[in-house]
Design an enzyme around this catalytic site. Structure first.
Site, mmCIF file in Angstrom:
data_model
loop_
_atom_site.group_PDB
_atom_site.id
_atom_site.type_symbol
_atom_site.label_atom_id
_atom_site.label_comp_id
_atom_site.label_asym_id
_atom_site.label_seq_id
_atom_site.Cartn_x
_atom_site.Cartn_y
_atom_site.Cartn_z
ATOM 1 N N CYS A 6 -10.403 -7.797 2.093
ATOM 2 C CA CYS A 6 -10.312 -9.211 2.463
ATOM 3 C C CYS A 6 -11.120 -9.503 3.706
ATOM 4 C CB CYS A 6 -8.856 -9.598 2.710
ATOM 5 S SG CYS A 6 -7.799 -9.144 1.371
ATOM 6 N N HIS B 80 -1.903 -5.442 -8.696
ATOM 7 C CA HIS B 80 -3.237 -4.845 -8.841
ATOM 8 C C HIS B 80 -3.487 -3.645 -7.937
ATOM 9 C CE1 HIS B 80 -5.671 -6.681 -5.402
ATOM 10 N NE2 HIS B 80 -4.549 -7.340 -5.306
ATOM 11 N N GLN C 210 0.811 -1.225 0.000
ATOM 12 C CA GLN C 210 0.000 0.000 0.000
ATOM 13 C C GLN C 210 0.840 1.269 0.000
ATOM 14 O OE1 GLN C 210 -3.084 0.092 -0.620
ATOM 15 N NE2 GLN C 210 -3.921 -1.900 -0.046
HETATM 16 N N1 PLP Z 1 -0.731 -6.381 1.966
HETATM 17 C C1 PLP Z 1 -1.532 -5.314 2.063
HETATM 18 C C2 PLP Z 1 -1.133 -4.187 2.942
HETATM 19 C C3 PLP Z 1 -2.735 -5.268 1.348
HETATM 20 O O1 PLP Z 1 -3.529 -4.216 1.434
HETATM 21 C C4 PLP Z 1 -3.092 -6.380 0.543
HETATM 22 C C5 PLP Z 1 -4.379 -6.417 -0.185
HETATM 23 O O2 PLP Z 1 -5.320 -5.736 0.181
HETATM 24 C C6 PLP Z 1 -2.209 -7.456 0.470
HETATM 25 C C7 PLP Z 1 -1.045 -7.430 1.185
HETATM 26 C C8 PLP Z 1 -2.510 -8.665 -0.359
HETATM 27 O O3 PLP Z 1 -2.225 -8.402 -1.693
HETATM 28 P P1 PLP Z 1 -2.775 -9.387 -2.822
HETATM 29 O O4 PLP Z 1 -4.227 -9.067 -2.972
HETATM 30 O O5 PLP Z 1 -1.984 -9.048 -4.032
HETATM 31 O O6 PLP Z 1 -2.542 -10.762 -2.353
#
Ligand code: PLP
Length: 402
Positions: free
Chosen positions: A328, A204, A182
């Site tokens: 998530c 993404h 982020q």
């Molecule tokens: N780390 C952080 C701080 C995130 O915000 C996210 C996704 O929201 C991830 C890791 C996970 O990334 P990915 O969706 O590419 O697995």
């Protein structure tokens, strides 16, 4: 109602930029060879992966493009770093209570099934860490420290460069991993002249497609590969490369670097105007997290005594996309672990909304949201079961203003 989608959920995912989409297209049809093949048709694809590696390495300031390993996503990066510990005597890991689940759940798994001891550092009401407590927690048997660069829910930035330095002073052998998913492309993220050993980014979140990520692994860092298989990525990550995704990530990284100044200044102005507009027009709103140490695109606002999910549904009816907590964790009814760790009252945690902007956010998007939010909040306030609390809050806010 706006015909257009007002997309303020860029911490969940972003639109792929034109440059990324154009760059990846030939690899579906004309240049579909496998880079590991002996024939020239496949082998020449390797040159494009090489270029993407250079582009990603530019974005994060790696000394050598060979330090970049392409992965499938941000989650895989964290798994690789945490599960990759090689020394059986180093069974202590330090992380924070506010990490993304891709770190927290791996830490919990290692704790429960593999005998690791985990220190979960807490945060204050601004979402900040106590560096003295952090320093004290580093031990001789600490194998890894995993601290995110910027928080996905509040945007709060942790001083990871300084933390990596503190770590090495106290225990030169400890590995320092930062999840920069982020922060990359939003603020300068540069591993040059730092003691960071590993850093993860996700395609993404920076205007590349889903399904591709990259982890920086400093030369000399010993990590057991997590995806065993072929010799791809110099044995660090088996599996035929996602060539279109990798090429797109390279192009998106180049663009992210190009837009970095714009992102910091223009997007910050839009975000600040959004916050001001909402705070002025709704008496029960408050910002969560440090307003000083924050990435410029994110704001987390609580509307006290009303339900975040309801706000989201009303906003969605107006074509406004935002989020309550991280993408998530929405979908389960647990209130945000990040806001709870900050000690935010439950009545505010439940009404928290994250707005996250991008380089594609316009002035008129922000005008539209500021215009529409008050009616939504007034309506939900009127059906809240906390009427006396809302009245009291309104009186206090009016007195403060007056
Ligand atoms: N780390 C952080 C701080 C995130 O915000 C996210 C996704 O929201 C991830 C890791 C996970 O990334 P990915 O969706 O590419 O697995």
């Amino acid at each position: 109602m706006s015909e257009k989608i007002i997309y303020l959920d860029n911490n969940a995912t972003t639109k792929s930029c034109d440059e990324a989409v154009q760059a990846m297209m030939p690899f579906f049809s004309e240049k579909y060879g496998n880079p590991s093949s002996m024939h020239t048709f496949g082998g020449e694809v390797g040159a494009y992966i090489k270029k993407a590696r250079e582009q990603v390495s530019e974005l994060i300031g790696a000394a050598d493009p060979q330090e970049i390993v392409f992965t499938g996503c941000g989650t895989e990066n964290s798994n690789m770093a945490l599960r990759g510990l090689t020394d059986p005597r180093k069974r202590h890991i330090i992380t924070t209570k506010v990490e993304h689940p891709c770190v927290l759940n791996v830490a919990k798994h290692l704790e429960k099934h593999h005998g690791y001891e985990i220190t979960y550092l807490g945060v204050n009401s601004e979402g900040e860490l106590d560096l003295d407590e952090y320093k004290d927690s580093i031990r001789e048997d600490t194998g890894l420290i995993a601290v995110m660069w910027a928080n996905n829910e509040t945007g709060v930035i942790f001083p990871v460069e300084k933390m990596a330095e503190i770590a090495k002073e106290k225990n030169p052998k400890v590995l320092f991993f930062t999840d920069a998913v982020q922060s990359a492309g939003k603020i300068p993220v540069n591993v040059k002249n730092t003691k960071i050993d590993m850093l993860g980014i996700s395609g993404h979140k920076i205007h590349a497609p889903k399904g591709v990520g990259a982890i920086y692994i400093k030369k000399g860092t010993l990590i057991t590969p997590f995806m065993l298989g072929g010799h791809q990525e110099r044995g660090k990550r088996g599996g035929t490369e996602n060539v279109p995704g990798i090429v797109a990530l390279g192009a998106a990284s180049e663009q992210a670097l190009r837009y970095l100044d714009d992102e910091v200044s223009r997007v910050k102005k839009l975000r600040d105007r959004l916050e001001r507009g909402i705070l002025e027009k709704t008496f029960n709103s408050r910002i969560n997290g440090s307003r000083i140490k924050r990435v410029p695109n994110t704001t987390n606002i609580s509307f006290e005594y009303i339900e975040g999910e309801l706000i989201l549904l009303h906003l969605s009816d107006l074509n406004i996309c935002a989020s309550s907590g991280s993408a998530c964790t929405s979908g389960n009814l647990e209130p945000s672990h990040v806001l709870r760790a900050m000690g935010i009252p439950y009545t505010a945690v439940h009404g928290s909304i994250r707005f996250s902007l991008s380089r594609y956010t316009t002035d008129s998007d922000i005008d539209y949201v500021i215009d529409k939010i008050p009616a939504v909040i007034n309506k939900l306030n009127s059906i809240s079961p906390f009427q006396s609390e809302l009245r009291e809050l309104k009186e206090i806010k009016t007195a403060v203003k007056g």
